[in-house]
Design a protein around this motif. Structure first.
Motif, mmCIF file in Angstrom:
data_model
loop_
_atom_site.group_PDB
_atom_site.id
_atom_site.type_symbol
_atom_site.label_atom_id
_atom_site.label_comp_id
_atom_site.label_asym_id
_atom_site.label_seq_id
_atom_site.Cartn_x
_atom_site.Cartn_y
_atom_site.Cartn_z
ATOM 1 N N GLU A 15 0.836 -1.196 0.000
ATOM 2 C CA GLU A 15 0.000 0.000 0.000
ATOM 3 C C GLU A 15 0.870 1.244 0.000
ATOM 4 N N LEU A 16 0.515 2.224 -0.844
ATOM 5 C CA LEU A 16 1.267 3.469 -0.912
ATOM 6 C C LEU A 16 0.808 4.402 0.204
ATOM 7 N N VAL A 17 1.761 4.872 0.996
ATOM 8 C CA VAL A 17 1.476 5.704 2.160
ATOM 9 C C VAL A 17 2.027 7.109 1.931
ATOM 10 N N SER A 18 1.263 8.118 2.314
ATOM 11 C CA SER A 18 1.674 9.505 2.145
ATOM 12 C C SER A 18 2.860 9.838 3.053
ATOM 13 N N VAL A 19 3.920 10.353 2.460
ATOM 14 C CA VAL A 19 5.109 10.818 3.183
ATOM 15 C C VAL A 19 5.499 12.152 2.555
ATOM 16 N N ASP A 28 3.470 17.172 15.804
ATOM 17 C CA ASP A 28 2.907 15.814 15.787
ATOM 18 C C ASP A 28 3.816 14.770 16.415
ATOM 19 N N HIS A 29 4.995 15.164 16.876
ATOM 20 C CA HIS A 29 5.952 14.213 17.443
ATOM 21 C C HIS A 29 5.994 14.317 18.961
ATOM 22 N N ASP A 30 5.823 13.175 19.642
ATOM 23 C CA ASP A 30 5.999 13.174 21.090
ATOM 24 C C ASP A 30 7.496 13.034 21.413
ATOM 25 N N GLN A 31 7.828 13.042 22.692
ATOM 26 C CA GLN A 31 9.231 13.027 23.074
ATOM 27 C C GLN A 31 9.930 11.741 22.647
ATOM 28 N N ALA A 32 9.227 10.624 22.730
ATOM 29 C CA ALA A 32 9.826 9.348 22.329
ATOM 30 C C ALA A 32 10.193 9.359 20.848
ATOM 31 N N ALA A 33 9.306 9.913 20.026
ATOM 32 C CA ALA A 33 9.582 9.990 18.589
ATOM 33 C C ALA A 33 10.777 10.893 18.314
ATOM 34 N N ARG A 34 10.862 12.010 19.029
ATOM 35 C CA ARG A 34 11.973 12.937 18.823
ATOM 36 C C ARG A 34 13.309 12.294 19.210
ATOM 37 N N THR A 35 13.293 11.567 20.318
ATOM 38 C CA THR A 35 14.518 10.896 20.752
ATOM 39 C C THR A 35 14.954 9.848 19.740
ATOM 40 N N GLU A 36 13.994 9.061 19.257
ATOM 41 C CA GLU A 36 14.308 8.029 18.267
ATOM 42 C C GLU A 36 14.883 8.649 16.999
ATOM 43 N N LEU A 37 14.245 9.701 16.500
ATOM 44 C CA LEU A 37 14.682 10.324 15.254
ATOM 45 C C LEU A 37 16.058 10.977 15.387
ATOM 46 N N ARG A 38 16.336 11.560 16.549
ATOM 47 C CA ARG A 38 17.664 12.140 16.753
ATOM 48 C C ARG A 38 18.741 11.044 16.696
ATOM 49 N N GLY A 39 18.417 9.883 17.243
ATOM 50 C CA GLY A 39 19.366 8.774 17.198
ATOM 51 C C GLY A 39 19.607 8.295 15.784
ATOM 52 N N ILE A 40 18.536 8.178 14.990
ATOM 53 C CA ILE A 40 18.674 7.758 13.594
ATOM 54 C C ILE A 40 19.498 8.777 12.820
ATOM 55 N N ALA A 76 4.660 11.150 12.041
ATOM 56 C CA ALA A 76 3.260 11.574 12.078
ATOM 57 C C ALA A 76 2.410 10.633 11.240
ATOM 58 N N ARG A 77 1.271 10.279 11.753
ATOM 59 C CA ARG A 77 0.270 9.516 11.024
ATOM 60 C C ARG A 77 0.861 8.246 10.403
ATOM 61 N N GLN A 78 0.421 7.908 9.180
ATOM 62 C CA GLN A 78 0.814 6.637 8.570
ATOM 63 C C GLN A 78 2.295 6.566 8.217
ATOM 64 N N ALA A 79 2.928 7.724 8.034
ATOM 65 C CA ALA A 79 4.338 7.723 7.636
ATOM 66 C C ALA A 79 5.201 6.969 8.637
ATOM 67 N N SER A 80 4.830 7.012 9.892
ATOM 68 C CA SER A 80 5.624 6.373 10.932
ATOM 69 C C SER A 80 5.820 4.882 10.679
ATOM 70 N N PHE A 102 -11.250 16.114 8.462
ATOM 71 C CA PHE A 102 -10.293 15.127 7.955
ATOM 72 C C PHE A 102 -10.546 13.754 8.564
ATOM 73 N N ASP A 103 -10.800 13.710 9.854
ATOM 74 C CA ASP A 103 -10.980 12.422 10.536
ATOM 75 C C ASP A 103 -12.240 11.701 10.066
ATOM 76 N N GLU A 104 -13.316 12.444 9.841
ATOM 77 C CA GLU A 104 -14.609 11.807 9.588
ATOM 78 C C GLU A 104 -15.006 11.756 8.110
ATOM 79 N N LEU A 105 -14.499 12.708 7.297
ATOM 80 C CA LEU A 105 -15.006 12.797 5.931
ATOM 81 C C LEU A 105 -13.931 12.800 4.850
ATOM 82 N N LEU A 106 -12.740 13.286 5.146
ATOM 83 C CA LEU A 106 -11.741 13.510 4.105
ATOM 84 C C LEU A 106 -10.540 12.569 4.179
ATOM 85 N N ASP A 107 -10.607 11.586 5.055
ATOM 86 C CA ASP A 107 -9.511 10.628 5.189
ATOM 87 C C ASP A 107 -9.304 9.866 3.879
#
Length: 286
Positions: A75-79, A227-239, A198-202, A158-163
């Motif tokens: 499946e193609l995911v928006s990034v 859209d990034h919590d602290q855990a996501a920020r820490t992970e991305l900084r490591g990458i 964020a969203r499906q890109a993760s 977006f959540d209810e009609l435009l997803d």
């Protein structure tokens, strides 16, 4: 570490509500010294910024490219991909933008028609008025739905009609992420993946996938994002540290279309200077 730059903002040339002069005035009022002008799939605001940039502010010309990348199931995911300081007249980029504008104009109208057929009290004329000079995009449709009382916020629309998986959505063939990175790099620009957690890109942007994009020219990751919590920020900084990538911070400001403050997330000034050294186009300033 001084942080006076917000490198991801939108104007009415895509799906923001501020004009370019309004956005630049807001950036200056927020205490920024550098702002990234990154409308979706266009560089139309760059020329306006050259005439409107106020003293004391520097504009980093850029674009947020609408790209997609396959998930393990195909499946193609928006990034989204941020490209900074590339040649705005590059033939490959301008041709791709024209293709996407043509497709997006028809796609926006199809979504509106689907909603009208579904009984929602909006009109194509009003959505076109809200879109102004840009092609019809989902935020414009969301605002029309809010005006009609069908939803209470853009987020709810977006959540209810435009997803993308909803019954009213109409598909758009996007550039692949790999093609986008290679295209921006070939045009002398600096490719940075926008909000990768964020969203499906993760789900698709694993550390291994990100590593595979570096040989194509990937230069950075947008780490500090609303859209990034602290855990996501820490992970991305490591990458980023492991792969030698730059890390940026941005508000993703859209004016009244989102409850985000310009400058609420920022990029270190030293990273801005590194981006400028890498890009083929100069920043805009007086």
């Amino acid at each position: 570490m001084t942080r006076t730059a917000d490198l991801h903002t939108h104007t009415s040339f895509s799906d923001g509500t501020d004009s370019v002069p309004e956005l630049l005035a807001a950036a200056l009022a927020a205490g920024l010294t550098t702002v990234g002008l990154t409308d979706h799939d266009t560089a139309a605001g760059w020329a306006v910024a050259r005439d409107a940039v106020p003293a004391g502010l520097r504009v980093l010309p850029g674009t947020e490219f609408s790209t997609k990348h396959p998930a393990p199931d195909g499946e193609l995911v928006s990034v989204h991909l941020l490209g900074y300081l590339f040649d705005e007249h590059d033939p490959a980029i301008t041709a791709e933008w024209q293709r996407m504008r043509d497709e997006r104009a028809g796609r926006g109208q199809r979504i509106v028609e689907n909603l009208i057929a579904g009984g929602y009290p909006i009109t194509l004329q009003r959505v076109r008025e809200l879109a102004g000079p840009s092609a019809i995009a989902r935020p414009h449709i969301a605002r029309a739905l809010m005006e009609a009382g069908a939803v209470t916020s853009v987020g709810e629309a977006f959540d209810e009609l435009l997803d993308e998986n909803g019954p009213f959505y109409a598909a758009l063939r996007s550039t692949s992420l790999r093609e986008g990175i290679a295209m921006v790099s070939a045009a002398g620009g600096v490719p940075v993946i926008a909000h990768p957690r964020a969203r499906q890109a993760s789900a698709v942007l694993t550390a291994e996938v990100i590593a595979s994009l570096v040989p194509l020219g990937l230069r950075g990751l947008e780490v500090d994002h609303p859209d990034h919590d602290q855990a996501a920020r820490t992970e991305l900084r490591g990458i980023a540290a492991e792969l030698g990538l730059l890390t940026t911070g941005s508000s993703d400001y859209h004016g009244a279309n989102k409850t985000l403050r310009i400058g609420q997330e920022r990029t270190a000034d030293e990273v801005v200077e590194q981006i400028i050294e890498l890009g083929v186009t100069a920043p805009i300033s007086r």
